[in-house]
Design a protein around this motif. Structure first.
Motif, PDB file in Angstrom:
ATOM      1  N   VAL A 119       0.856  -1.183   0.000  1.00  0.00           N
ATOM      2  CA  VAL A 119       0.000   0.000   0.000  1.00  0.00           C
ATOM      3  C   VAL A 119       0.899   1.241   0.000  1.00  0.00           C
ATOM      4  O   VAL A 119       1.755   1.399   0.883  1.00  0.00           O
ATOM      5  N   VAL A 120       0.699   2.095  -0.990  1.00  0.00           N
ATOM      6  CA  VAL A 120       1.510   3.311  -1.110  1.00  0.00           C
ATOM      7  C   VAL A 120       0.626   4.528  -0.856  1.00  0.00           C
ATOM      8  O   VAL A 120      -0.422   4.694  -1.485  1.00  0.00           O
ATOM      9  N   ARG A 121       1.031   5.358   0.077  1.00  0.00           N
ATOM     10  CA  ARG A 121       0.299   6.590   0.388  1.00  0.00           C
ATOM     11  C   ARG A 121       1.241   7.789   0.286  1.00  0.00           C
ATOM     12  O   ARG A 121       2.436   7.672   0.571  1.00  0.00           O
ATOM     13  N   LYS A 122       0.674   8.903  -0.110  1.00  0.00           N
ATOM     14  CA  LYS A 122       1.463  10.126  -0.225  1.00  0.00           C
ATOM     15  C   LYS A 122       1.158  11.033   0.960  1.00  0.00           C
ATOM     16  O   LYS A 122       0.014  11.405   1.212  1.00  0.00           O
ATOM     17  N   ARG A 123       2.196  11.352   1.719  1.00  0.00           N
ATOM     18  CA  ARG A 123       2.045  12.245   2.866  1.00  0.00           C
ATOM     19  C   ARG A 123       3.118  13.322   2.796  1.00  0.00           C
ATOM     20  O   ARG A 123       4.312  13.026   2.691  1.00  0.00           O
ATOM     21  N   GLU A 124       2.669  14.567   2.830  1.00  0.00           N
ATOM     22  CA  GLU A 124       3.585  15.710   2.819  1.00  0.00           C
ATOM     23  C   GLU A 124       4.546  15.638   1.640  1.00  0.00           C
ATOM     24  O   GLU A 124       5.752  15.912   1.768  1.00  0.00           O
ATOM     25  N   GLY A 125       4.013  15.245   0.503  1.00  0.00           N
ATOM     26  CA  GLY A 125       4.810  15.224  -0.712  1.00  0.00           C
ATOM     27  C   GLY A 125       5.713  14.017  -0.862  1.00  0.00           C
ATOM     28  O   GLY A 125       6.418  13.900  -1.860  1.00  0.00           O
ATOM     29  N   LEU A 126       5.694  13.121   0.110  1.00  0.00           N
ATOM     30  CA  LEU A 126       6.548  11.932   0.053  1.00  0.00           C
ATOM     31  C   LEU A 126       5.679  10.668  -0.026  1.00  0.00           C
ATOM     32  O   LEU A 126       4.581  10.612   0.535  1.00  0.00           O
ATOM     33  N   LEU A 127       6.184   9.676  -0.728  1.00  0.00           N
ATOM     34  CA  LEU A 127       5.478   8.404  -0.847  1.00  0.00           C
ATOM     35  C   LEU A 127       5.920   7.464   0.275  1.00  0.00           C
ATOM     36  O   LEU A 127       7.113   7.264   0.505  1.00  0.00           O
ATOM     37  N   HIS A 128       4.944   6.893   0.957  1.00  0.00           N
ATOM     38  CA  HIS A 128       5.217   5.946   2.044  1.00  0.00           C
ATOM     39  C   HIS A 128       4.531   4.624   1.717  1.00  0.00           C
ATOM     40  O   HIS A 128       3.343   4.602   1.378  1.00  0.00           O
ATOM     41  N   SER A 129       5.278   3.544   1.797  1.00  0.00           N
ATOM     42  CA  SER A 129       4.714   2.219   1.482  1.00  0.00           C
ATOM     43  C   SER A 129       4.635   1.367   2.743  1.00  0.00           C
ATOM     44  O   SER A 129       5.434   1.509   3.674  1.00  0.00           O
ATOM     45  N   SER A 130       3.655   0.504   2.761  1.00  0.00           N
ATOM     46  CA  SER A 130       3.505  -0.453   3.856  1.00  0.00           C
ATOM     47  C   SER A 130       2.960  -1.754   3.280  1.00  0.00           C
ATOM     48  O   SER A 130       2.394  -1.776   2.182  1.00  0.00           O
ATOM     49  N   HIS A 131       3.138  -2.823   4.014  1.00  0.00           N
ATOM     50  CA  HIS A 131       2.673  -4.134   3.569  1.00  0.00           C
ATOM     51  C   HIS A 131       1.465  -4.558   4.404  1.00  0.00           C
ATOM     52  O   HIS A 131       1.492  -4.473   5.635  1.00  0.00           O
ATOM     53  N   VAL A 132       0.436  -5.005   3.715  1.00  0.00           N
ATOM     54  CA  VAL A 132      -0.781  -5.472   4.369  1.00  0.00           C
ATOM     55  C   VAL A 132      -1.070  -6.893   3.901  1.00  0.00           C
ATOM     56  O   VAL A 132      -0.979  -7.194   2.703  1.00  0.00           O
ATOM     57  N   THR A 133      -1.400  -7.768   4.839  1.00  0.00           N
ATOM     58  CA  THR A 133      -1.739  -9.151   4.489  1.00  0.00           C
ATOM     59  C   THR A 133      -3.224  -9.267   4.210  1.00  0.00           C
ATOM     60  O   THR A 133      -4.057  -8.905   5.039  1.00  0.00           O
ATOM     61  N   GLU A 134      -3.557  -9.735   3.011  1.00  0.00           N
ATOM     62  CA  GLU A 134      -4.955  -9.937   2.610  1.00  0.00           C
ATOM     63  C   GLU A 134      -5.245 -11.436   2.626  1.00  0.00           C
ATOM     64  O   GLU A 134      -4.607 -12.212   1.914  1.00  0.00           O
ATOM     65  N   GLU A 135      -6.214 -11.855   3.421  1.00  0.00           N
ATOM     66  CA  GLU A 135      -6.595 -13.264   3.472  1.00  0.00           C
ATOM     67  C   GLU A 135      -7.666 -13.533   2.427  1.00  0.00           C
ATOM     68  O   GLU A 135      -8.750 -12.946   2.456  1.00  0.00           O
ATOM     69  N   LEU A 136      -7.359 -14.425   1.479  1.00  0.00           N
ATOM     70  CA  LEU A 136      -8.298 -14.729   0.396  1.00  0.00           C
ATOM     71  C   LEU A 136      -9.221 -15.889   0.734  1.00  0.00           C
ATOM     72  O   LEU A 136     -10.389 -15.903   0.337  1.00  0.00           O
ATOM     73  N   THR A 137      -8.699 -16.877   1.433  1.00  0.00           N
ATOM     74  CA  THR A 137      -9.524 -18.020   1.823  1.00  0.00           C
ATOM     75  C   THR A 137      -9.259 -18.366   3.278  1.00  0.00           C
ATOM     76  O   THR A 137      -8.183 -18.090   3.812  1.00  0.00           O
ATOM     77  N   THR A 138     -10.259 -18.994   3.908  1.00  0.00           N
ATOM     78  CA  THR A 138     -10.101 -19.487   5.279  1.00  0.00           C
ATOM     79  C   THR A 138     -10.129 -21.012   5.222  1.00  0.00           C
ATOM     80  O   THR A 138      -9.427 -21.598   4.413  1.00  0.00           O
TER      81      THR A 138
END
Length: 276
Positions: A119-138
């Protein structure tokens, strides 16, 4: 991929072949046909749309119809028109898994599948990335809505000593009818796995002849056992006979799952126990 095979199986009569989910589903055309076939409905959309606006309008209609179907389950819907049209594979997979779950697709989805999303977000003119785990199946039971325990869950967990008595009663029941064709069952989990005995048994119980060209008397491989016509002539004929939709699925029986086989046969026993 199991989802691609399922879509192609559902849409075989429309001569639609999906090869890549992102490229083939983003414009809503295949999703429209898939939903119409699964739900037995007709959506009020243009058949062919070339413009981006037209494609998104079609997607909007399709996804609104999906939302109406899934709303009773209270599920969160992790996809949007923009995500699907933007070829977001994670969103497309979420959508297909939900459809397969709702319509009890005759496939076995791998359990506990998750993906790492950047996930990439722009804050104060800078790009910040983070990793999110998406569960597709249980788990299979959770996804297929089969987490409500029944008598067979209790039997397997708390009364295994009575299991042999149940199996013996069901063997006696099926042989009472299959013996008319000079057939005999000794092992429930293996002899019903290919669907042949289920097809023949339904014909005997409902007093009709099943033409041999309509199914594989000696099915070769998992697909011939679980897909059409074996599935049609076993599970769907049971529904036509007035039985409730079984908790078990065709591929559970094919995979030699004894509990699933017992559930199917007990449904037959419960209705036809007095049949001659």
């Amino acid at each position: 991929m199991v989802l691609i095979d399922w879509i192609n199986d559902v849409l075989v009569e429309d001569r639609i072949i999906v090869k890549q989910l992102e490229e083939d589903l983003f414009d809503g055309q295949v999703l429209q046909k898939l939903l119409e076939t699964l739900a037995g409905c007709k959506l009020n959309v243009a058949e062919v749309t070339q413009s981006e606006i037209g494609q998104k309008q079609k997607l909007q209609t399709v996804l609104e119809a999906v939302q109406e179907l899934l709303r009773p389950h209270g599920w969160a819907l992790p996809w949007t028109v923009d995500a699907i049209h933007g070829k977001n594979l994670v969103a497309i997979l979420h959508l297909l898994v939900s459809l397969a779950t709702h319509f009890r697709a005759p496939i076995r989805l791998p359990e506990h599948v998750s993906v790492q999303v950047v996930v990439v977000r722009k804050r104060e003119g800078l790009l910040h990335s983070s990793h999110v785990t998406e569960e597709l199946t249980t788990t299979t039971e959770q996804m297929m809505g089969r987490f409500e325990r029944d008598a067979f869950d209790t039997l397997f967990d708390h009364a295994p000593d009575k299991l042999s008595l149940v199996k013996k009663s069901l063997i006696t029941f099926v042989n009472k009818h299959l013996n008319k064709l000079n057939l005999e069952v000794t092992e429930l989990e293996t002899q019903f796995a290919d669907g042949v005995y289920l097809v023949l048994l339904m014909g005997l119980l409902e007093d009709y002849f099943v033409p041999l060209h309509n199914f594989y008397l000696t099915p070769d491989g998992f697909d011939q056992k679980v897909r059409r016509p074996q599935r049609v002539l076993a599970f769907e004929l049971m529904l036509d006979g007035g039985l409730q939709k079984p908790k078990a699925r065709p591929e559970d029986v094919v995979s030699l799952d004894l509990k699933s086989t017992l559930r199917v046969l007990y449904n037959l026993f419960n209705k036809y126990k007095n049949a001659e």
